[in-house]
Write a protein that holds these residues in place. Structure first.
Motif, PDB file in Angstrom:
ATOM      1  N   ALA A 261       0.822  -1.157   0.022  1.00 18.77           N
ATOM      2  CA  ALA A 261      -0.117  -0.103  -0.133  1.00 18.77           C
ATOM      3  C   ALA A 261       0.803   1.324  -0.056  1.00 18.77           C
ATOM      4  O   ALA A 261       2.054   1.222   0.508  1.00 18.77           O
ATOM      5  CB  ALA A 261      -0.764   0.107   1.267  1.00 18.77           C
ATOM      6  N   PRO A 262       0.352   2.220  -0.588  1.00 19.28           N
ATOM      7  CA  PRO A 262      -0.835   2.574  -1.091  1.00 19.28           C
ATOM      8  C   PRO A 262      -1.342   2.094  -2.617  1.00 19.28           C
ATOM      9  O   PRO A 262      -2.197   2.499  -3.024  1.00 19.28           O
ATOM     10  CB  PRO A 262      -1.328   4.130  -1.008  1.00 19.28           C
ATOM     11  CG  PRO A 262       0.234   4.583  -1.341  1.00 19.28           C
ATOM     12  CD  PRO A 262       1.166   3.605  -0.711  1.00 19.28           C
ATOM     13  N   TRP A 263      -0.354   1.222  -3.218  1.00 16.74           N
ATOM     14  CA  TRP A 263      -0.592   0.726  -4.353  1.00 16.74           C
ATOM     15  C   TRP A 263      -1.671  -0.369  -4.400  1.00 16.74           C
ATOM     16  O   TRP A 263      -1.801  -0.958  -3.581  1.00 16.74           O
ATOM     17  CB  TRP A 263       0.698   0.034  -4.899  1.00 16.74           C
ATOM     18  CG  TRP A 263       1.889   1.131  -5.232  1.00 16.74           C
ATOM     19  CD1 TRP A 263       2.908   1.414  -4.665  1.00 16.74           C
ATOM     20  CD2 TRP A 263       2.054   1.976  -6.333  1.00 16.74           C
ATOM     21  NE1 TRP A 263       3.731   2.305  -5.124  1.00 16.74           N
ATOM     22  CE2 TRP A 263       3.174   2.604  -6.456  1.00 16.74           C
ATOM     23  CE3 TRP A 263       1.415   2.097  -7.466  1.00 16.74           C
ATOM     24  CZ2 TRP A 263       3.584   3.468  -7.267  1.00 16.74           C
ATOM     25  CZ3 TRP A 263       1.364   2.868  -8.559  1.00 16.74           C
ATOM     26  CH2 TRP A 263       2.726   3.663  -8.548  1.00 16.74           C
ATOM     27  N   ILE A 264      -2.387  -0.262  -5.401  1.00 21.01           N
ATOM     28  CA  ILE A 264      -3.615  -1.172  -5.751  1.00 21.01           C
ATOM     29  C   ILE A 264      -3.219  -1.940  -6.857  1.00 21.01           C
ATOM     30  O   ILE A 264      -3.006  -1.182  -8.130  1.00 21.01           O
ATOM     31  CB  ILE A 264      -4.885  -0.579  -5.775  1.00 21.01           C
ATOM     32  CG1 ILE A 264      -5.199   0.438  -4.355  1.00 21.01           C
ATOM     33  CG2 ILE A 264      -5.952  -1.578  -6.148  1.00 21.01           C
ATOM     34  CD1 ILE A 264      -6.511   1.137  -4.329  1.00 21.01           C
ATOM     35  N   THR A 265      -3.286  -3.170  -6.760  1.00 17.46           N
ATOM     36  CA  THR A 265      -2.828  -4.155  -7.755  1.00 17.46           C
ATOM     37  C   THR A 265      -4.396  -4.828  -8.379  1.00 17.46           C
ATOM     38  O   THR A 265      -4.838  -5.293  -7.436  1.00 17.46           O
ATOM     39  CB  THR A 265      -2.060  -5.129  -7.594  1.00 17.46           C
ATOM     40  OG1 THR A 265      -0.840  -4.331  -7.193  1.00 17.46           O
ATOM     41  CG2 THR A 265      -1.528  -6.047  -8.772  1.00 17.46           C
ATOM     42  N   ASN A 266      -4.719  -4.782  -9.741  1.00 18.67           N
ATOM     43  CA  ASN A 266      -6.059  -5.441 -10.209  1.00 18.67           C
ATOM     44  C   ASN A 266      -5.741  -6.988 -10.440  1.00 18.67           C
ATOM     45  O   ASN A 266      -4.473  -7.316 -10.403  1.00 18.67           O
ATOM     46  CB  ASN A 266      -6.622  -4.775 -11.346  1.00 18.67           C
ATOM     47  CG  ASN A 266      -5.807  -4.896 -12.567  1.00 18.67           C
ATOM     48  OD1 ASN A 266      -4.687  -5.547 -12.663  1.00 18.67           O
ATOM     49  ND2 ASN A 266      -6.542  -4.396 -13.588  1.00 18.67           N
ATOM     50  N   ALA A 267      -6.414  -7.674 -10.536  1.00 16.93           N
ATOM     51  CA  ALA A 267      -6.317  -9.202 -10.860  1.00 16.93           C
ATOM     52  C   ALA A 267      -5.737  -9.603 -11.864  1.00 16.93           C
ATOM     53  O   ALA A 267      -4.466 -10.411 -12.277  1.00 16.93           O
ATOM     54  CB  ALA A 267      -7.515 -10.151 -10.687  1.00 16.93           C
ATOM     55  N   ALA A 268      -5.544  -8.510 -13.136  1.00 17.73           N
ATOM     56  CA  ALA A 268      -5.212  -8.886 -14.253  1.00 17.73           C
ATOM     57  C   ALA A 268      -3.468  -8.635 -14.315  1.00 17.73           C
ATOM     58  O   ALA A 268      -2.868  -9.101 -15.332  1.00 17.73           O
ATOM     59  CB  ALA A 268      -5.595  -7.718 -15.500  1.00 17.73           C
ATOM     60  N   ALA A 269      -3.227  -7.873 -13.300  1.00 23.90           N
ATOM     61  CA  ALA A 269      -1.949  -7.590 -13.053  1.00 23.90           C
ATOM     62  C   ALA A 269      -1.123  -8.809 -12.388  1.00 23.90           C
ATOM     63  O   ALA A 269       0.277  -8.719 -12.614  1.00 23.90           O
ATOM     64  CB  ALA A 269      -1.736  -6.299 -12.233  1.00 23.90           C
ATOM     65  N   LYS A 270      -1.615  -9.716 -12.040  1.00 20.92           N
ATOM     66  CA  LYS A 270      -1.023 -10.821 -10.944  1.00 20.92           C
ATOM     67  C   LYS A 270      -0.799 -11.831 -12.058  1.00 20.92           C
ATOM     68  O   LYS A 270      -1.735 -13.060 -12.031  1.00 20.92           O
ATOM     69  CB  LYS A 270      -1.877 -11.217 -10.005  1.00 20.92           C
ATOM     70  CG  LYS A 270      -2.083 -10.039  -8.925  1.00 20.92           C
ATOM     71  CD  LYS A 270      -2.956 -10.566  -7.765  1.00 20.92           C
ATOM     72  CE  LYS A 270      -3.272  -9.273  -6.856  1.00 20.92           C
ATOM     73  NZ  LYS A 270      -4.155  -9.578  -6.037  1.00 20.92           N
TER      74      LYS A 270
END
Length: 415
Positions: A261-270
């Motif tokens: 945090a505070p970075w937010i990672t979406n599912a497509a990035a994983k």
């Protein structure tokens, strides 16, 4: 006898001619020199005329003829004039007068001196340029090549070089320091390599400045350009963003992970570890990283963080250092978007406040050269607001070696 008579006649005729000539000379003297011979007072010496704004200053010296009591300056084809009395001393006396309300352009002047009997000197003729609105409209503020905050809290201005005939005398700067104290500073001009340091500058403030000109080196009036405001580039990263590099991780498998945090990672990035990790690697102490070796593509992968508080109105620069090697049909962008809910996917990139491509290789079957560079883009806010800043990726796999990029840090500047 006859010969003597002829000689006598010649003598009489000659005397008559001489008498007639003397009569004409006497008539001339009676008509033109009845008051004696013509007298010319001494002229003014060392005359100089100094240009000004719709005016000139005239100077000169009286080095001889103590009988001079006044002088007169004529212009406009002698339709206008000014008379100045003078009281001579035993030494050298100085003439000094300013003539106002003159039209702009080249003006001719004639100066004559007078004695108490009204005798007039031969003229002294001279000319000078008069400056006004036309000259004023032709001058502009000296450009600032850069104005940027320094680590010691000062603002450093780098001025554009100017020609020796530019006429620039100085720059007058107004600014407010971090203690809310107003400053009015005059910077003497130099032709090349000129910089100015403003100590204790308040980040986020601008500089107001005006450039002063002399139309020629001896002019009596300066011409000032209207004040204009110039922004000062200031890094505000630590005020509005955090975890900006080297990047810290939230999850970790020994190399791959997700950003803390505070970075937010979406599912497509994983795209690593079966969708558990992605967007971060431990390379170089911690980087934002997508790598597609082993057929692990990323489609509309996003990592972002919202600013911790609304950004004020103004111009901003997002800058980052990156390294990449990318195959065809892959695209990664750094993006800023209004609001705190993230950045758009590639199809909606036009809705962003601003963006820049790390690469955009459109040739199928090719690989971009290694890129090790600093990239940046700008955006402008007309109202204060939260802004989301991050990275958007569409990266193909294509087995080994695949594609990858690394972002080493990210910075935010107010300009």
């Amino acid at each position: 006898m006859k010969q003597h008579q002829n000689i006598a006649l010649y003598i009489i005729a000659l005397m008559l001619l001489i008498t007639g000539a003397c009569t004409k000379i006497d008539a001339y003297k009676d008509k033109y020199l009845s008051n004696g011979s013509i007298v010319y007072p001494g002229r003014i010496d060392s005359v100089k005329i100094f240009s000004g704004r719709n005016r000139v200053k005239v100077t000169g010296l009286f080095t001889s003829d103590p009988k001079i009591v006044k002088y007169r300056i004529f212009w406009n084809s002698k339709r206008d004039s000014v008379e100045v009395p003078i009281k001579r001393t035993t030494g050298v006396d100085t003439a000094k007068v300013i003539i106002n309300n003159l039209p702009e352009g080249l003006m001719s002047f004639e100066i004559r001196t007078y004695d108490a009997q009204g005798n007039i000197s031969v003229p002294v003729d001279t000319a000078a340029n008069v400056y006004g609105d036309l000259y004023q409209s032709s001058i502009t503020n000296r450009p600032m090549l850069n104005a940027e905050m320094q680590p010691n809290g000062s603002a450093l201005i780098t001025w554009a070089d100017v020609d020796k005939n530019s006429g620039i005398v100085n720059m007058e700067i107004k600014y407010v320091d971090k203690f809310s104290k107003s400053h009015d500073t005059v910077v003497t001009s130099a032709l090349i390599g000129l910089t100015t340091s403003l100590p204790n500058f308040q980040p986020g403030n601008g500089i107001s400045y005006s450039t002063a000109y002399l139309p020629n080196p001896t002019a009596i009036d300066k011409f000032n350009v209207a004040y204009q405001t110039h922004s000062v580039k200031a890094e505000v990263t630590s005020i509005y963003l955090s975890n900006t590099g080297p990047f810290q991780r939230a999850t970790y498998d020994g190399r791959w992970g997700t950003l803390a945090a505070p970075w937010i990672t979406n599912a497509a990035a994983k795209n690593k570890d079966g969708g558990t990790n992605g967007g971060y690697s431990s390379d170089a102490g911690g980087v934002i990283n997508w790598e597609t070796w082993g057929n692990t593509p990323v489609t509309n992968g996003i990592v972002y963080q919202p600013t911790s508080s609304p950004l004020p109105v103004g111009n901003y620069i997002v800058s980052f250092d990156e390294y990449s090697e990318i195959q065809a049909n892959s695209s990664v962008y750094c993006v800023a978007a209004a609001g705190g809910n993230g950045i758009p996917v590639l199809a909606n990139l036009s809705t962003a406040l601003g963006s820049v491509s790390l690469f955009n290789n459109a040739v199928v079957g090719t690989t971009s050269p290694n890129i090790n560079d600093t990239r940046s883009f700008t955006f402008t806010l007309t109202t204060p607001q939260i802004v989301s800043i991050g990275f958007l990726g569409n990266i193909i796999g294509n087995g080994n070696p695949g594609s990858y990029f690394q972002v080493k840090n990210i910075k935010l500047f107010k300009n």
